[in-house]
Write an enzyme that holds these catalytic residues in place. Sequence first.
Site, PDB file in Angstrom:
ATOM      1  N   THR A  74     -79.369  20.453 -56.985  1.00 13.13           N
ATOM      2  CA  THR A  74     -79.498  21.347 -58.142  1.00 13.13           C
ATOM      3  C   THR A  74     -79.683  22.763 -57.613  1.00 13.13           C
ATOM      4  O   THR A  74     -80.624  23.039 -56.879  1.00 13.13           O
ATOM      5  CB  THR A  74     -80.703  20.942 -59.003  1.00 13.13           C
ATOM      6  OG1 THR A  74     -80.513  19.609 -59.449  1.00 13.13           O
ATOM      7  CG2 THR A  74     -80.824  21.858 -60.197  1.00 13.13           C
TER       8      THR A  74
ATOM      9  N   CYS B 192     -86.967  18.145 -61.103  1.00 16.24           N
ATOM     10  CA  CYS B 192     -85.917  18.976 -61.707  1.00 16.24           C
ATOM     11  C   CYS B 192     -86.381  19.883 -62.847  1.00 16.24           C
ATOM     12  O   CYS B 192     -86.074  21.069 -62.845  1.00 16.24           O
ATOM     13  CB  CYS B 192     -84.772  18.088 -62.209  1.00 16.24           C
ATOM     14  SG  CYS B 192     -83.783  17.393 -60.871  1.00 16.24           S
TER      15      CYS B 192
ATOM     16  N   VAL C 212     -79.445  18.336 -50.164  1.00 15.61           N
ATOM     17  CA  VAL C 212     -80.745  18.621 -49.553  1.00 15.61           C
ATOM     18  C   VAL C 212     -81.692  19.210 -50.595  1.00 15.61           C
ATOM     19  O   VAL C 212     -81.299  19.576 -51.695  1.00 15.61           O
ATOM     20  CB  VAL C 212     -80.598  19.581 -48.351  1.00 15.61           C
ATOM     21  CG1 VAL C 212     -79.793  18.916 -47.239  1.00 15.61           C
ATOM     22  CG2 VAL C 212     -79.958  20.894 -48.773  1.00 15.61           C
TER      23      VAL C 212
ATOM     24  N   PHE D  62     -94.510  10.250 -61.495  1.00 12.44           N
ATOM     25  CA  PHE D  62     -94.348  11.109 -62.675  1.00 12.44           C
ATOM     26  C   PHE D  62     -93.780  10.346 -63.862  1.00 12.44           C
ATOM     27  O   PHE D  62     -93.895  10.796 -64.998  1.00 12.44           O
ATOM     28  CB  PHE D  62     -93.493  12.341 -62.350  1.00 12.44           C
ATOM     29  CG  PHE D  62     -92.001  12.140 -62.419  1.00 12.44           C
ATOM     30  CD1 PHE D  62     -91.308  12.377 -63.600  1.00 12.44           C
ATOM     31  CD2 PHE D  62     -91.285  11.738 -61.300  1.00 12.44           C
ATOM     32  CE1 PHE D  62     -89.935  12.212 -63.661  1.00 12.44           C
ATOM     33  CE2 PHE D  62     -89.913  11.579 -61.352  1.00 12.44           C
ATOM     34  CZ  PHE D  62     -89.229  11.801 -62.538  1.00 12.44           C
TER      35      PHE D  62
ATOM     36  N   LYS E 244     -75.942  22.415 -65.257  1.00  9.57           N
ATOM     37  CA  LYS E 244     -77.026  21.554 -64.782  1.00  9.57           C
ATOM     38  C   LYS E 244     -78.387  22.131 -65.162  1.00  9.57           C
ATOM     39  O   LYS E 244     -79.262  21.435 -65.691  1.00  9.57           O
ATOM     40  CB  LYS E 244     -76.919  21.388 -63.261  1.00  9.57           C
ATOM     41  CG  LYS E 244     -78.134  20.770 -62.591  1.00  9.57           C
ATOM     42  CD  LYS E 244     -78.406  19.369 -63.078  1.00  9.57           C
ATOM     43  CE  LYS E 244     -79.603  18.779 -62.333  1.00  9.57           C
ATOM     44  NZ  LYS E 244     -79.920  17.432 -62.772  1.00  9.57           N
ATOM     45  N   LEU E 245     -78.578  23.436 -64.909  1.00  5.62           N
ATOM     46  CA  LEU E 245     -79.853  24.068 -65.250  1.00  5.62           C
ATOM     47  C   LEU E 245     -80.103  24.010 -66.752  1.00  5.62           C
ATOM     48  O   LEU E 245     -81.210  23.725 -67.199  1.00  5.62           O
ATOM     49  CB  LEU E 245     -79.859  25.532 -64.794  1.00  5.62           C
ATOM     50  CG  LEU E 245     -79.762  25.827 -63.291  1.00  5.62           C
ATOM     51  CD1 LEU E 245     -79.906  27.326 -63.058  1.00  5.62           C
ATOM     52  CD2 LEU E 245     -80.823  25.076 -62.518  1.00  5.62           C
TER      53      LEU E 245
ATOM     54  N   GLU F   7     -75.779  16.478 -60.336  1.00  7.49           N
ATOM     55  CA  GLU F   7     -76.199  15.147 -60.768  1.00  7.49           C
ATOM     56  C   GLU F   7     -76.955  15.254 -62.090  1.00  7.49           C
ATOM     57  O   GLU F   7     -77.657  16.227 -62.333  1.00  7.49           O
ATOM     58  CB  GLU F   7     -77.058  14.473 -59.683  1.00  7.49           C
ATOM     59  CG  GLU F   7     -78.248  15.284 -59.174  1.00  7.49           C
ATOM     60  CD  GLU F   7     -79.490  15.140 -60.009  1.00  7.49           C
ATOM     61  OE1 GLU F   7     -79.533  14.199 -60.834  1.00  7.49           O
ATOM     62  OE2 GLU F   7     -80.406  15.957 -59.860  1.00  7.49           O
TER      63      GLU F   7
END
Length: 465
Positions: free
Chosen positions: A134, A278, A92, A340, A222-223, A163
């Site tokens: 994320t 992201c 989500v 984008f 991921k970050l 992801e």
Amino acid sequence: MKSIKNICCIGAGYVGGPTMSVIAHKCPHIQVNVVDINQHKIDLWNDKDLSKLPVFEPGLQEIIAETRGRNLFFSTKVDQAIDQADMIFISVNTPTKTYGKGKGQAADLKYIELCARDIARVATSDKIVVEKSTLPVRTAQTLQSILHNTGSDVHFEILSNPEFLAEGTAIDDLLQADRVLIGGNDTPTGQKAKTLLSEIYENWIPKERILQTNLWSSELSKLVANAFLAQRVSSINAISALCEKTEANVDEVAKAVGLDSRIGSKFLKASVGFGGSCFQKDILNLVYISRSLGLNEVADYWEQVIIMNDYQKSRFANTIISEMFNTVSGKKIVIYGWAFKKDTNDTRESPAIYVADALLEEQAELVIYDPKVPAAAIYRDLDALGTRSPEDNRRLVTVSEDPVKITTGAHAIAVLTEWDEFRTYDWTDIFSRMQRPAFVFDGRRLLVGHNLEKMGFTYYKLGES
């Protein structure tokens, strides 16, 4: 649990839809149910006309055509899908908070928490719950707190499986993944859960590319990956401003630097700025986490990446205004591209939104064309800024499906998305339709400058004087 037979994914967006489609495609022995409370979105996923899918990704339509109705299903029956699933992916939205503590930086986890509470309420058998959204570091602790205090005998194992998809190449990124990251508890049941998820990916990903870590390393990786990539974009964009003042060519600089094997050439393409769901969100998250832990210098360092990105967008808009004799009031400016990046219909944090907003503040009249973004989405993006009323946005902005006809009487064209089709237009015809002098502002370094200049255009290419 010997193997996974039934998967539920909560969230039918840009991550959940493509990811589950590929899993269904590569694992025909697994039933995959993608659920969402948004009926309209689910209707689009189920539409017979595959061009109406809510997510545009090259290759997605073909996979949906093969798997939908076979072992891939889209519905709003969230409780039923949770109940039947062996493994539940949470995919989500986790937007940046717009209220309260952490406003503007921290991730808003209310949708994640609602999912956890739904799972806790419905589940009557043991489940593996997989974070796919994320998320900030230690979100799994929130999930564990909710799921492990249900008062029932159901056991939940939490995994992190971030992801690493780039929109526009998401299907290829899934099919040919550099790596798959699976984080979980270092306990016998946690290890078993990680192995079961690994076995799903092993249907098409070599086992050596599947990395198992603890939960916190997976969430932070991921970050950090997105922060490093965004940092490269902001770095080359900073150099693009320097190139314009020194008569250097930013592409030549990027090539020279990128050939250094220690640096590499990827993500050194100068542009009007990065966008998408992201990069900005994850960096702001990293900034917030760092500040909350008292690491202010670390926070300042990463925040500068965002500051540089905002500067690049405002710098481009200011260049348009200054080159057009310091006024764009009443002038017709054509915007080519709203997404984008090319090959996606996603407009989240698109640089085009902010460039357009700056031009509208100067009372420019904009005509916008994007091959995949509908008018409703463009007006929604502008309205969400709250800079002016929806009525003013519709008075000053026109959205068209004819990219050449809209140039008639235009003073300038601004290229804000790198759609390949823009290169193929008859620019001689476009020049004949425009006011003189006819300006082209290339924010994606997409067009061949000397050809346009020979035609008579006044041509600005970002990153060159």
